[in-house]
Design a protein around this motif. Structure first.
Motif, PDB file in Angstrom:
ATOM      1  N   ASP A 134     -56.961 134.934  16.831  1.00 47.96           N
ATOM      2  CA  ASP A 134     -57.871 134.362  15.845  1.00 47.96           C
ATOM      3  C   ASP A 134     -58.208 135.409  14.793  1.00 47.96           C
ATOM      4  N   GLY A 135     -58.164 134.990  13.529  1.00 46.50           N
ATOM      5  CA  GLY A 135     -58.518 135.893  12.448  1.00 46.50           C
ATOM      6  C   GLY A 135     -57.573 137.066  12.361  1.00 46.50           C
ATOM      7  N   ASP A 136     -58.130 138.241  12.138  1.00 44.05           N
ATOM      8  CA  ASP A 136     -57.312 139.447  12.010  1.00 44.05           C
ATOM      9  C   ASP A 136     -57.195 140.205  13.337  1.00 44.05           C
ATOM     10  N   SER A 137     -57.576 139.558  14.434  1.00 42.27           N
ATOM     11  CA  SER A 137     -57.472 140.170  15.759  1.00 42.27           C
ATOM     12  C   SER A 137     -56.052 140.037  16.285  1.00 42.27           C
ATOM     13  N   ILE A 193     -60.805 142.715  27.440  1.00 35.80           N
ATOM     14  CA  ILE A 193     -61.822 141.921  28.139  1.00 35.80           C
ATOM     15  C   ILE A 193     -63.131 141.914  27.360  1.00 35.80           C
ATOM     16  N   ASN A 194     -63.469 143.048  26.773  1.00 34.12           N
ATOM     17  CA  ASN A 194     -64.754 143.169  26.096  1.00 34.12           C
ATOM     18  C   ASN A 194     -64.801 142.497  24.725  1.00 34.12           C
ATOM     19  N   THR A 195     -63.691 141.885  24.302  1.00 29.75           N
ATOM     20  CA  THR A 195     -63.759 141.028  23.119  1.00 29.75           C
ATOM     21  C   THR A 195     -64.292 139.642  23.475  1.00 29.75           C
ATOM     22  N   SER A 196     -64.413 139.339  24.752  1.00 27.26           N
ATOM     23  CA  SER A 196     -64.849 138.016  25.204  1.00 27.26           C
ATOM     24  C   SER A 196     -66.265 137.708  24.719  1.00 27.26           C
ATOM     25  N   ARG A 197     -66.475 136.465  24.316  1.00 22.06           N
ATOM     26  CA  ARG A 197     -67.824 136.048  23.924  1.00 22.06           C
ATOM     27  C   ARG A 197     -68.753 136.066  25.141  1.00 22.06           C
ATOM     28  N   ARG A 198     -68.245 135.522  26.239  1.00 25.32           N
ATOM     29  CA  ARG A 198     -69.036 135.441  27.469  1.00 25.32           C
ATOM     30  C   ARG A 198     -68.207 135.946  28.632  1.00 25.32           C
ATOM     31  N   VAL A 199     -68.752 136.836  29.403  1.00 17.94           N
ATOM     32  CA  VAL A 199     -68.121 137.302  30.631  1.00 17.94           C
ATOM     33  C   VAL A 199     -68.978 136.829  31.799  1.00 17.94           C
ATOM     34  N   TRP A 200     -68.348 136.075  32.694  1.00 13.93           N
ATOM     35  CA  TRP A 200     -69.025 135.563  33.885  1.00 13.93           C
ATOM     36  C   TRP A 200     -68.399 136.228  35.099  1.00 13.93           C
ATOM     37  N   VAL A 201     -69.195 137.037  35.783  1.00 12.44           N
ATOM     38  CA  VAL A 201     -68.716 137.807  36.926  1.00 12.44           C
ATOM     39  C   VAL A 201     -69.233 137.158  38.204  1.00 12.44           C
ATOM     40  N   GLU A 202     -68.328 136.943  39.162  1.00  5.31           N
ATOM     41  CA  GLU A 202     -68.686 136.265  40.407  1.00  5.31           C
ATOM     42  C   GLU A 202     -68.618 137.258  41.567  1.00  5.31           C
TER      43      GLU A 202
END
Length: 256
Positions: A134-137, A193-202
């Protein structure tokens, strides 16, 4: 709420997976109102697969337009396609085989019998990610990323003391001599991973209490890789009571 990090405690693993499955379906519907395409990153741990099974069992499953959802993986065991050790095999069985979803929306990491060596497989997956960027990524917009945590604090296939944890130049890396079999793997990097909008850790089980406590206390991510993971908007640790014994009181949330 930017960069918020919180812990949600559930009575047990069953309550955790049911809650997370419901949250996923609700959030995905919300995201589809906002975006043409939603990108979800899956993991292959025991709790992560149980969440997929709960999603599949939900009466709300088919309320989602799965033709607009794309699935990716945080890591994969470099073994032949269809092998029981592969994370994608478990995900197909738990959920993906049961959805009305185009095959091209599912993006498994290359298998060891795909005609690529481990290094070339990492490059190939990085190119697949870039193709949907997405975009310039050079990455898709990861809307929701599921992650598990090992008792040693590893997440994806980023292990304590391994150089892959420190990499800032790639999106996908080969992993050799993994402390957990099989020895060869592919993994998203911490940077990806840290580009993620939301990180859900279980996390479920008493053996996860120490790495969770260390991560929330600010341990070095070189020593406790999960400590270095943070979603751009929010990072939520969905845990059971057994895993929550070392969680600081001020980080415990009453609701999402």
């Amino acid at each position: 709420m930017t960069n918020e990090r919180r812990v949600l405690i559930h009575k047990d693993a069953e309550a955790l997976t049911a809650s997370l499955a419901a949250r996923f379906l609700t959030k995905t519907l919300d995201l589809l109102d906002e975006y043409d395409r939603v990108n979800v990153v899956l993991e292959g741990g025991r709790v992560g697969i149980a969440v997929l099974e709960s999603i599949n069992a939900s009466a709300a499953r088919d309320s989602v337009d799965w033709s607009r959802v794309h699935f990716w993986w945080s890591d994969e065991r470099f073994v032949p396609a269809g092998h029981e050790d592969r994370n994608d095999v478990k995900a197909y069985s738990a959920l993906l085989d049961h959805l009305t979803i185009p095959a091209e929306n599912i993006h498994p990491m290359p298998a060891s019998d795909a005609g690529l060596d481990l290094d070339a497989a990492a490059v190939a997956y990085a190119e697949e990610l870039a193709r949907f960027a997405d975009g310039d990524s050079n990455l898709p917009r990861f809307d929701i990323t599921f992650l598990g945590v090992g008792p040693d604090g590893h997440t994806a296939s980023l292990f304590p003391g391994f150089t892959e944890v420190l990499d800032k130049d790639h999106t996908v890396l080969p992993v050799r001599n993994s402390p957990k079999p099989p020895s060869e793997r592919l993994t998203l990097t911490r940077t990806a991973i840290n580009t993620s909008r939301r990180v859900w850790v279980e996390l479920a089980g008493a053996e996860k209490a120490s790495p969770l406590g260390l991560a929330l206390a600010g341990a070095s991510y070189a020593d406790v890789p999960i400590a270095g993971v943070k979603g751009r908007r929010r990072t939520v640790f969905f845990v059971d009571e057994a895993a929550a014994s070392e969680v600081p009181e001020d980080l415990i949330a009453q609701s999402y």
